[in-house]
Design an enzyme around this catalytic site. Sequence first.
Site, PDB file in Angstrom:
ATOM      1  N   HIS A  98      37.685  39.433  43.454  1.00  0.00           N
ATOM      2  CA  HIS A  98      38.964  40.538  43.571  1.00  0.00           C
ATOM      3  C   HIS A  98      39.872  40.192  42.090  1.00  0.00           C
ATOM      4  O   HIS A  98      40.227  39.006  41.912  1.00  0.00           O
ATOM      5  CB  HIS A  98      39.626  40.374  45.013  1.00  0.00           C
ATOM      6  CG  HIS A  98      40.570  39.236  44.798  1.00  0.00           C
ATOM      7  ND1 HIS A  98      39.455  38.006  45.617  1.00  0.00           N
ATOM      8  CD2 HIS A  98      41.605  38.599  45.312  1.00  0.00           C
ATOM      9  CE1 HIS A  98      40.153  36.844  45.624  1.00  0.00           C
ATOM     10  NE2 HIS A  98      41.281  37.254  45.571  1.00  0.00           N
ATOM     11  N   HIS A 100      44.180  40.895  41.564  1.00  0.00           N
ATOM     12  CA  HIS A 100      45.633  41.108  41.993  1.00  0.00           C
ATOM     13  C   HIS A 100      46.369  41.992  41.223  1.00  0.00           C
ATOM     14  O   HIS A 100      46.473  41.466  39.932  1.00  0.00           O
ATOM     15  CB  HIS A 100      46.380  39.956  41.808  1.00  0.00           C
ATOM     16  CG  HIS A 100      45.908  38.710  43.390  1.00  0.00           C
ATOM     17  ND1 HIS A 100      46.791  38.847  44.532  1.00  0.00           N
ATOM     18  CD2 HIS A 100      44.202  38.002  43.127  1.00  0.00           C
ATOM     19  CE1 HIS A 100      45.578  37.593  44.882  1.00  0.00           C
ATOM     20  NE2 HIS A 100      44.786  36.984  44.404  1.00  0.00           N
TER      21      HIS A 100
HETATM   22  P1  5GP Z   1      43.245  34.658  46.893  1.00  0.00           P
HETATM   23  O1  5GP Z   1      43.842  32.701  46.812  1.00  0.00           O
HETATM   24  O2  5GP Z   1      41.774  34.520  47.163  1.00  0.00           O
HETATM   25  O3  5GP Z   1      42.735  35.116  45.110  1.00  0.00           O
HETATM   26  O4  5GP Z   1      43.666  35.484  47.380  1.00  0.00           O
HETATM   27  C1  5GP Z   1      43.013  36.173  48.712  1.00  0.00           C
HETATM   28  C2  5GP Z   1      44.864  37.213  48.463  1.00  0.00           C
HETATM   29  O5  5GP Z   1      44.282  37.718  49.854  1.00  0.00           O
HETATM   30  C3  5GP Z   1      46.145  36.415  49.236  1.00  0.00           C
HETATM   31  O6  5GP Z   1      46.748  37.668  48.567  1.00  0.00           O
HETATM   32  C4  5GP Z   1      45.589  36.900  50.741  1.00  0.00           C
HETATM   33  O7  5GP Z   1      47.721  37.113  51.108  1.00  0.00           O
HETATM   34  C5  5GP Z   1      45.511  37.973  50.659  1.00  0.00           C
HETATM   35  N1  5GP Z   1      44.477  38.579  52.164  1.00  0.00           N
HETATM   36  C6  5GP Z   1      43.768  37.001  52.866  1.00  0.00           C
HETATM   37  N2  5GP Z   1      43.016  37.852  54.011  1.00  0.00           N
HETATM   38  C7  5GP Z   1      43.719  38.997  53.723  1.00  0.00           C
HETATM   39  C8  5GP Z   1      43.906  40.062  55.107  1.00  0.00           C
HETATM   40  O8  5GP Z   1      42.868  40.198  56.462  1.00  0.00           O
HETATM   41  N3  5GP Z   1      44.141  41.461  54.470  1.00  0.00           N
HETATM   42  C9  5GP Z   1      44.616  41.638  53.306  1.00  0.00           C
HETATM   43  N4  5GP Z   1      45.289  42.890  53.353  1.00  0.00           N
HETATM   44  N5  5GP Z   1      44.625  40.510  52.324  1.00  0.00           N
HETATM   45  C10 5GP Z   1      44.073  39.981  52.939  1.00  0.00           C
END
Ligand code: 5GP
Length: 135
Positions: A98, A100
Amino acid sequence: MDCIFCKIVAGQIPCDKVYEDEHVVAFLDIAPITRGHTLMVPKSHAQDLATTPAEVVDAMMRTLKKVAPAVMRATGAPAFNVGINNGAAAGQVVMHTHFHLIPRSAGDGLQPWPHLQYGPGESRQLAETIAAALT
Ligand code: 5GP
Ligand code: ZN
């Protein structure tokens, strides 16, 4: 598969969706770095950028370009950062690739990353090593 983003894509877990097309869903991050922090999530599961097909990455980037002005208009933020935490050591927690989109405003308190300095000749040698790894 026990993947939280696959469950969101499938509608099994709710999200605050802002955009959806054939390849991508964009929704608000549940724990935002700033208000309006949005995630571009491909509908097909891939763990990281290396295993995400190029056409899906294109669709993620097109979604980002489409959604970013709307996020800025809605939040009033004049700028944004785009981030990919690619791999656990880079902070990836959800192992479904993903992007951000993080709205930014002057004085929002987020710190820039620190910078290193290369030694003499080091950057040229590293660039050559990287270029060789591409062939
Ligand atoms: P990563 O650290 O993997 O790049 O980011 C994952 C992101 O997903 C985090 O910023 C976290 O807050 C978000 N996230 C995790 N679980 C959920 C969820 O159930 N719903 C939403 N909308 N965001 C989530
Ligand atoms: Zn997934």
